[in-house]
Motif scaffolding. Structure first.
Motif, PDB file in Angstrom:
ATOM      1  N   ASN A  84       0.802  -1.224   0.000  1.00  0.00           N
ATOM      2  CA  ASN A  84       0.000   0.000   0.000  1.00  0.00           C
ATOM      3  C   ASN A  84       0.831   1.270   0.000  1.00  0.00           C
ATOM      4  O   ASN A  84       0.574   2.183  -0.772  1.00  0.00           O
ATOM      5  CB  ASN A  84      -0.941   0.014   1.202  1.00  0.00           C
ATOM      6  N   SER A  85       1.816   1.333   0.877  1.00  0.00           N
ATOM      7  CA  SER A  85       2.516   2.608   1.004  1.00  0.00           C
ATOM      8  C   SER A  85       3.876   2.614   0.322  1.00  0.00           C
ATOM      9  O   SER A  85       4.168   3.493  -0.470  1.00  0.00           O
ATOM     10  CB  SER A  85       2.667   2.960   2.481  1.00  0.00           C
ATOM     11  N   ALA A  86       4.709   1.642   0.644  1.00  0.00           N
ATOM     12  CA  ALA A  86       6.086   1.698   0.145  1.00  0.00           C
ATOM     13  C   ALA A  86       6.185   1.440  -1.348  1.00  0.00           C
ATOM     14  O   ALA A  86       6.959   2.090  -2.034  1.00  0.00           O
ATOM     15  CB  ALA A  86       6.943   0.696   0.895  1.00  0.00           C
ATOM     16  N   LEU A  87       5.416   0.497  -1.854  1.00  0.00           N
ATOM     17  CA  LEU A  87       5.538   0.175  -3.268  1.00  0.00           C
ATOM     18  C   LEU A  87       4.521   0.924  -4.128  1.00  0.00           C
ATOM     19  O   LEU A  87       4.357   0.621  -5.300  1.00  0.00           O
ATOM     20  CB  LEU A  87       5.422  -1.340  -3.473  1.00  0.00           C
ATOM     21  N   GLY A  88       3.863   1.919  -3.546  1.00  0.00           N
ATOM     22  CA  GLY A  88       3.002   2.779  -4.342  1.00  0.00           C
ATOM     23  C   GLY A  88       3.814   3.586  -5.341  1.00  0.00           C
ATOM     24  O   GLY A  88       3.300   4.042  -6.358  1.00  0.00           O
TER      25      GLY A  88
END
Length: 184
Positions: A61-65
Motif C-alpha cells: 500500500n505505502s512503500a511500493l506505491g
C-alpha cells in the motif's frame, strides 16, 4: 484372616491411595499441558501469519506505491519519448524524475532500508540506503546476483530470502519496470 494381616492390608491401601491420586493427577495435567501447548503454538502461528500479512500489505500500500509513479515515468519517457535534453546533458541522476520519486519514499518509510533503481546492465543508477545496514558507498553492480538475474529473466516481481544484515532482518524485493529498469 488375622488381625495383623487386616491391619497390613489397610496400611498398604492407605499408602497406595496418595500414589494413585498423584498418578491420576499427573495423567490429567499432562493432557492439559498438551492442550495448552497446542493452543500456544496456534497463537504463535496466527501471530506470525498476521505479522507477515501486515508487512506485505504495508509494503504494497505505502512503500511500493511508488512503482506506479515509476512506471508512469517510464511509459512517458518510453521508446517514442526521450527524456528532456537537460536531463541527458547533465548526467546527474538527481535531475531525473525517478530520483524525485524515490527520495521521499526512501526517507520516510522505515521498512525500506535500501531502495535502488537498476539499469539495463543491472548496475544501480540511483541508490538510497540506510548507512547503518549498508555502510558501503557507491552504486553496486548486481548483474551477478542470482536473485536479480532470475527476476529479470522472469519479468515478474519477486521476494527474495530473508537474511540478517547488521543484526536486522532484510527481505529483498525486486520489481521489473517498464523501459528496462528494475526497482530493487
Amino acid at each position: 484372616m488375622k488381625l495383623i494381616l487386616r491391619f497390613i492390608i489397610i496400611l498398604i491401601a492407605f499408602s497406595l491411595v496418595p500414589v494413585l491420586v498423584t498418578g491420576v493427577w499427573i495423567a490429567r495435567s499432562q493432557s492439559a499441558e498438551r492442550e495448552h501447548s497446542r493452543q500456544l503454538h496456534l497463537a504463535i502461528t496466527e501471530f506470525a501469519a498476521e505479522s507477515v500479512e501486515y508487512f506485505a500489505s504495508d509494503m504494497n500500500n505505502s512503500a511500493l506505491g511508488l512503482v506506479l509513479e515509476l512506471e508512469h515515468v517510464a511509459f512517458r519517457e518510453g521508446p517514442g519519448n526521450a527524456p528532456s535534453k537537460a536531463k541527458v546533458r547533465s548526467g546527474d541522476p538527481k535531475a531525473t524524475d525517478e530520483y524525485r520519486i524515490l527520495q521521499p519514499e526512501a526517507a520516510t518509510h522505515p521498512a525500506l532500508s535500501l531502495v535502488s533503481l537498476l539499469g539495463l546492465d543491472d548496475r544501480e543508477i540511483i541508490r538510497f540506503a540506510d548507512s547503518r545496514l549498508y555502510p558501503e558507498a557507491g552504486n553496486e553492480d548486481r548483474s551477478s546476483d542470482p536473485f536479480v538475474v532470475s527476476a529479470r529473466r522472469g519479468g515478474q516481481a519477486a521476494w527474495g530470502q530473508v537474511s540478517l544484515r547488521q543484526g536486522h532482518p532484510v527481505l529483498p524485493i525486486i520489481y521489473p519496470l517498464l523501459g528496462d529498469k528494475t526497482l530493487y
